[in-house]
Design a protein around this motif. Structure first.
Motif, PDB file in Angstrom:
ATOM      1  N   LEU A  66       0.829  -1.211   0.000  1.00 13.09           N
ATOM      2  CA  LEU A  66       0.000   0.000   0.000  1.00 13.09           C
ATOM      3  C   LEU A  66       0.863   1.260   0.000  1.00 13.09           C
ATOM      4  O   LEU A  66       0.567   2.232  -0.698  1.00 13.09           O
ATOM      5  CB  LEU A  66      -0.938  -0.002   1.200  1.00 13.09           C
ATOM      6  CG  LEU A  66      -2.117  -0.957   1.113  1.00 13.09           C
ATOM      7  CD1 LEU A  66      -2.871  -0.977   2.435  1.00 13.09           C
ATOM      8  CD2 LEU A  66      -3.036  -0.568  -0.017  1.00 13.09           C
ATOM      9  N   GLY A  67       1.915   1.249   0.792  1.00 16.65           N
ATOM     10  CA  GLY A  67       2.827   2.401   0.807  1.00 16.65           C
ATOM     11  C   GLY A  67       3.499   2.608  -0.538  1.00 16.65           C
ATOM     12  O   GLY A  67       3.633   3.743  -1.016  1.00 16.65           O
ATOM     13  N   LEU A  68       3.930   1.520  -1.157  1.00 18.03           N
ATOM     14  CA  LEU A  68       4.556   1.623  -2.473  1.00 18.03           C
ATOM     15  C   LEU A  68       3.561   2.117  -3.516  1.00 18.03           C
ATOM     16  O   LEU A  68       3.890   2.956  -4.368  1.00 18.03           O
ATOM     17  CB  LEU A  68       5.122   0.255  -2.879  1.00 18.03           C
ATOM     18  CG  LEU A  68       5.926   0.200  -4.172  1.00 18.03           C
ATOM     19  CD1 LEU A  68       7.137   1.108  -4.081  1.00 18.03           C
ATOM     20  CD2 LEU A  68       6.350  -1.223  -4.462  1.00 18.03           C
ATOM     21  N   GLY A  69       2.317   1.629  -3.446  1.00 12.61           N
ATOM     22  CA  GLY A  69       1.295   2.095  -4.378  1.00 12.61           C
ATOM     23  C   GLY A  69       0.990   3.570  -4.203  1.00 12.61           C
ATOM     24  O   GLY A  69       0.797   4.307  -5.174  1.00 12.61           O
ATOM     25  N   LEU A  70       0.950   4.027  -2.966  1.00  9.98           N
ATOM     26  CA  LEU A  70       0.725   5.446  -2.702  1.00  9.98           C
ATOM     27  C   LEU A  70       1.880   6.283  -3.238  1.00  9.98           C
ATOM     28  O   LEU A  70       1.664   7.339  -3.839  1.00  9.98           O
ATOM     29  CB  LEU A  70       0.553   5.676  -1.198  1.00  9.98           C
ATOM     30  CG  LEU A  70       0.255   7.096  -0.758  1.00  9.98           C
ATOM     31  CD1 LEU A  70      -1.063   7.565  -1.358  1.00  9.98           C
ATOM     32  CD2 LEU A  70       0.220   7.180   0.754  1.00  9.98           C
ATOM     33  N   LEU A  71       3.098   5.810  -3.040  1.00 10.37           N
ATOM     34  CA  LEU A  71       4.270   6.532  -3.556  1.00 10.37           C
ATOM     35  C   LEU A  71       4.224   6.643  -5.080  1.00 10.37           C
ATOM     36  O   LEU A  71       4.471   7.711  -5.645  1.00 10.37           O
ATOM     37  CB  LEU A  71       5.549   5.814  -3.118  1.00 10.37           C
ATOM     38  CG  LEU A  71       6.854   6.419  -3.619  1.00 10.37           C
ATOM     39  CD1 LEU A  71       7.104   7.754  -2.929  1.00 10.37           C
ATOM     40  CD2 LEU A  71       8.004   5.467  -3.369  1.00 10.37           C
ATOM     41  N   VAL A  72       3.893   5.545  -5.744  1.00  9.04           N
ATOM     42  CA  VAL A  72       3.808   5.560  -7.209  1.00  9.04           C
ATOM     43  C   VAL A  72       2.695   6.489  -7.681  1.00  9.04           C
ATOM     44  O   VAL A  72       2.872   7.269  -8.608  1.00  9.04           O
ATOM     45  CB  VAL A  72       3.605   4.127  -7.759  1.00  9.04           C
ATOM     46  CG1 VAL A  72       3.216   4.142  -9.225  1.00  9.04           C
ATOM     47  CG2 VAL A  72       4.864   3.309  -7.562  1.00  9.04           C
ATOM     48  N   ALA A  73       1.546   6.431  -7.019  1.00  4.90           N
ATOM     49  CA  ALA A  73       0.411   7.264  -7.423  1.00  4.90           C
ATOM     50  C   ALA A  73       0.730   8.751  -7.258  1.00  4.90           C
ATOM     51  O   ALA A  73       0.308   9.571  -8.074  1.00  4.90           O
ATOM     52  CB  ALA A  73      -0.822   6.902  -6.614  1.00  4.90           C
ATOM     53  N   MET A  74       1.475   9.093  -6.238  1.00  4.38           N
ATOM     54  CA  MET A  74       1.779  10.510  -6.005  1.00  4.38           C
ATOM     55  C   MET A  74       2.886  11.036  -6.916  1.00  4.38           C
ATOM     56  O   MET A  74       3.011  12.240  -7.100  1.00  4.38           O
ATOM     57  CB  MET A  74       2.176  10.735  -4.539  1.00  4.38           C
ATOM     58  CG  MET A  74       1.051  10.422  -3.560  1.00  4.38           C
ATOM     59  SD  MET A  74      -0.509  11.223  -3.944  1.00  4.38           S
ATOM     60  CE  MET A  74      -0.118  12.906  -3.625  1.00  4.38           C
ATOM     61  N   THR A  75       3.693  10.153  -7.473  1.00  2.00           N
ATOM     62  CA  THR A  75       4.773  10.609  -8.346  1.00  2.00           C
ATOM     63  C   THR A  75       4.404  10.600  -9.820  1.00  2.00           C
ATOM     64  O   THR A  75       5.214  11.015 -10.645  1.00  2.00           O
ATOM     65  CB  THR A  75       6.046   9.763  -8.141  1.00  2.00           C
ATOM     66  OG1 THR A  75       5.731   8.392  -8.364  1.00  2.00           O
ATOM     67  CG2 THR A  75       6.586   9.932  -6.735  1.00  2.00           C
ATOM     68  N   VAL A  76       3.208  10.137 -10.160  1.00  2.00           N
ATOM     69  CA  VAL A  76       2.756  10.196 -11.552  1.00  2.00           C
ATOM     70  C   VAL A  76       2.633  11.666 -11.929  1.00  2.00           C
ATOM     71  O   VAL A  76       2.051  12.449 -11.180  1.00  2.00           O
ATOM     72  CB  VAL A  76       1.405   9.474 -11.735  1.00  2.00           C
ATOM     73  CG1 VAL A  76       0.826   9.715 -13.116  1.00  2.00           C
ATOM     74  CG2 VAL A  76       1.568   7.999 -11.493  1.00  2.00           C
TER      75      VAL A  76
END
Length: 98
Positions: A43-53
């Motif tokens: 979940l943390g990795l997914g949040l990081l990816v979503a915020m860096t798009v």
């Protein structure tokens, strides 16, 4: 707070799913604590990816509005040379290229 874009939601969700599956398969854990840790990490990795798009570009703020420059007054019809009348009346057309 801006709303997430479709790309952010998609990339984040795909990252969570794929990273969870990959970590579960690689770690071969069967305990509840291990699965919970892997799920939180995904979940943390997914949040990081979503915020860096990259976000779509916002339109530039309009420049300070100034009064438009006054257009020069047209010359009286008697002051024009006859050749100028035909040049002004015809539009110029040039070929696009060689």
């Amino acid at each position: 707070m801006p709303r997430p874009t479709t790309a952010q939601i998609t990339y984040g969700s795909v990252t969570v799913i794929l990273s969870t599956l990959a970590m579960l398969l690689l770690s071969q854990t069967a305990s509840g604590v291990g699965i919970a840790v892997i799920a939180m990490a995904a979940l943390g990795l997914g949040l990081l990816v979503a915020m860096t798009v990259p976000l779509p570009k916002q339109p530039a703020a309009p420049a300070a509005r100034t009064a438009p420059a006054a257009a020069p007054a047209p010359a009286p019809a008697g002051d024009r040379v006859p050749a100028q009348r035909s040049v002004l009346a015809d539009s110029v057309r040039e070929p696009a290229g060689p």
